[in-house]
Scaffold this motif. Structure first.
Motif, PDB file in Angstrom:
ATOM      1  N   SER A  77      77.071  39.124  48.361  1.00 23.67           N
ATOM      2  CA  SER A  77      75.989  38.419  49.042  1.00 23.67           C
ATOM      3  C   SER A  77      75.906  36.997  48.494  1.00 23.67           C
ATOM      4  O   SER A  77      75.688  36.794  47.297  1.00 23.67           O
ATOM      5  N   ASN A  78      76.084  36.019  49.375  1.00 26.39           N
ATOM      6  CA  ASN A  78      76.104  34.620  48.929  1.00 26.39           C
ATOM      7  C   ASN A  78      75.377  33.673  49.881  1.00 26.39           C
ATOM      8  O   ASN A  78      75.482  32.454  49.750  1.00 26.39           O
ATOM      9  N   ASP A 240      91.271  32.727  55.151  1.00 28.04           N
ATOM     10  CA  ASP A 240      92.206  32.170  54.176  1.00 28.04           C
ATOM     11  C   ASP A 240      92.583  33.183  53.098  1.00 28.04           C
ATOM     12  O   ASP A 240      93.731  33.238  52.651  1.00 28.04           O
ATOM     13  N   ARG A 241      91.633  34.028  52.699  1.00 30.25           N
ATOM     14  CA  ARG A 241      91.924  34.995  51.633  1.00 30.25           C
ATOM     15  C   ARG A 241      92.907  36.075  52.073  1.00 30.25           C
ATOM     16  O   ARG A 241      93.472  36.771  51.244  1.00 30.25           O
ATOM     17  N   ASN A 242      93.121  36.204  53.387  1.00 27.92           N
ATOM     18  CA  ASN A 242      94.055  37.211  53.906  1.00 27.92           C
ATOM     19  C   ASN A 242      95.302  36.602  54.555  1.00 27.92           C
ATOM     20  O   ASN A 242      96.133  37.331  55.097  1.00 27.92           O
ATOM     21  N   PHE A 243      95.427  35.286  54.494  1.00 25.68           N
ATOM     22  CA  PHE A 243      96.503  34.614  55.219  1.00 25.68           C
ATOM     23  C   PHE A 243      97.848  34.682  54.491  1.00 25.68           C
ATOM     24  O   PHE A 243      98.910  34.693  55.126  1.00 25.68           O
ATOM     25  N   ALA A 244      97.820  34.755  53.160  1.00 21.50           N
ATOM     26  CA  ALA A 244      99.066  34.706  52.380  1.00 21.50           C
ATOM     27  C   ALA A 244     100.047  35.792  52.828  1.00 21.50           C
ATOM     28  O   ALA A 244      99.706  36.964  52.902  1.00 21.50           O
ATOM     29  N   SER A 267      88.248  29.131  56.359  1.00 20.86           N
ATOM     30  CA  SER A 267      87.905  29.088  54.938  1.00 20.86           C
ATOM     31  C   SER A 267      87.118  30.353  54.579  1.00 20.86           C
ATOM     32  O   SER A 267      86.620  31.068  55.458  1.00 20.86           O
ATOM     33  N   ASN A 268      87.003  30.629  53.292  1.00 15.08           N
ATOM     34  CA  ASN A 268      86.266  31.821  52.861  1.00 15.08           C
ATOM     35  C   ASN A 268      84.831  31.802  53.379  1.00 15.08           C
ATOM     36  O   ASN A 268      84.298  32.829  53.822  1.00 15.08           O
ATOM     37  N   GLN A 269      84.217  30.632  53.335  1.00 12.61           N
ATOM     38  CA  GLN A 269      82.841  30.515  53.812  1.00 12.61           C
ATOM     39  C   GLN A 269      82.761  30.761  55.318  1.00 12.61           C
ATOM     40  O   GLN A 269      81.865  31.469  55.797  1.00 12.61           O
ATOM     41  N   GLU A 270      83.696  30.206  56.070  1.00 13.32           N
ATOM     42  CA  GLU A 270      83.718  30.426  57.518  1.00 13.32           C
ATOM     43  C   GLU A 270      83.999  31.895  57.843  1.00 13.32           C
ATOM     44  O   GLU A 270      83.367  32.478  58.734  1.00 13.32           O
ATOM     45  N   ALA A 271      84.953  32.488  57.116  1.00 14.28           N
ATOM     46  CA  ALA A 271      85.298  33.885  57.367  1.00 14.28           C
ATOM     47  C   ALA A 271      84.108  34.799  57.100  1.00 14.28           C
ATOM     48  O   ALA A 271      83.845  35.739  57.861  1.00 14.28           O
ATOM     49  N   ASP A 272      83.360  34.518  56.013  1.00 12.71           N
ATOM     50  CA  ASP A 272      82.159  35.307  55.724  1.00 12.71           C
ATOM     51  C   ASP A 272      81.183  35.253  56.898  1.00 12.71           C
ATOM     52  O   ASP A 272      80.583  36.262  57.287  1.00 12.71           O
TER      53      ASP A 272
END
Length: 298
Positions: A77-78, A240-244, A267-272
């Motif tokens: 939660s952020n 991005d965290r799953n793109f690699a 981005s991580n923030q957008e994906a969230d």
């Protein structure tokens, strides 16, 4: 005249006391809800100390203007930023039971898939399990959380109308060419995809895109990577965290989206924002719309 004024003041004071007593009594009324496990949960009064172990539920509490009742959240939660200062109590698969109990919550909000619910209930805590997966679920969960918090139904209804109107506005902003765009949205590199029956899939449909993952496969199915190769999407969407390593999978270089570079890596923030079924769904729809606009057919 002075006697009359004193009597009038006493009547006003008496009615004020009666009204305040009625308000306190109304606020202390027991609350009963049925959660997504089908269990009936009875709260003696609106909870003032809430622990949330699902980001979308954390965001829902805050969107209902009740962030001040949160005393603990999960590690993911952020949003809004203020919740990052709260004690963290693990996650859905590894909740810190001792830390949760120490916070003395009146209610714990969890996902139906969360572990530890039975243990928390055995320790005497009230647990409400909710897990939205579709637009209808989001609307329903907004209403349930509002009831848990003792809020009037209109609060949740107004919030849902704002979310729904935002998704519709994103759809109306797109050109007609979007309707020819076939999309693959990867939620997790397993790979798990957002199917047409998920809330993400429903948003894509409202935006006019064609999801390559049919509804009959379920909301978030695990796919054979070859399925995506055969489906040959025009656009790939992924966080991005799953793109690699995504483009290095066998045969994926032949996919139209990969060979043409038609990929939106959030981005991580957008994906969230996109993958959480809650009050920021309209913002997620705008992010998806921006991607579709970029690669819409002329």
């Amino acid at each position: 005249m002075a006697t009359a004024l004193r009597l009038s003041f006493r009547w006003v004071w008496w009615w004020a006391i009666v009204l305040m007593a009625g308000l306190v009594q109304a606020q202390a009324q027991p609350i009963q809800v049925t959660d997504d496990r089908g269990r009936t949960v009875l709260l003696p009064a609106p909870p003032q100390r809430v622990v949330s172990i699902l980001p979308s539920l954390t965001e829902t509490v805050c969107a209902l203007q009740q962030c001040q009742r949160l005393v603990g959240v999960d590690r993911f939660s952020n949003w809004p930023a203020a919740v990052q200062a709260l004690p963290q109590v693990g996650g859905g698969i590894d909740p810190n039971i001792e830390a949760i109990v120490a916070l003395r919550p009146d209610v714990v909000l969890v996902a139906t898939s969360s572990r530890g619910s039975e243990r928390l209930e055995a320790l005497g805590l009230k647990v409400v399990a909710l897990e939205p997966k579709t637009h209808a679920d989001v609307q329903r969960v907004l209403g349930t959380v509002a009831r848990v918090l003792g809020l009037p139904p209109g609060d949740a209804q107004r919030l849902w109308h704002q979310i729904d109107a935002g998704v519709q506005a994103a759809a109306q902003s797109l050109p007609a060419g979007v309707r020819q765009t076939r999309v693959y949205f990867e939620v997790n590199r397993a790979p798990f995809a957002a199917g047409a029956s998920s809330f993400i899939g429903e948003t894509l449909t409202r935006l006019g895109a064609q999801n390559i993952v049919p509804a009959e496969l379920g909301p978030f199915p695990k796919l054979n990577p070859e399925f995506v190769v055969r489906a040959n999407p025009d656009v790939i969407m992924v966080g991005d965290r799953n793109f690699a390593g995504l483009t290095d999978r066998p045969g994926w270089s032949r996919i139209r989206a990969v060979s043409r570079g038609q990929m939106c890596v959030f981005s991580n923030q957008e994906a969230d924002t996109i993958i959480r079924p809650g009050p920021r769904m309209a913002e997620g729809a705008r992010l998806l719309a921006d991607c579709l606009r970029r690669y819409a057919q002329p």
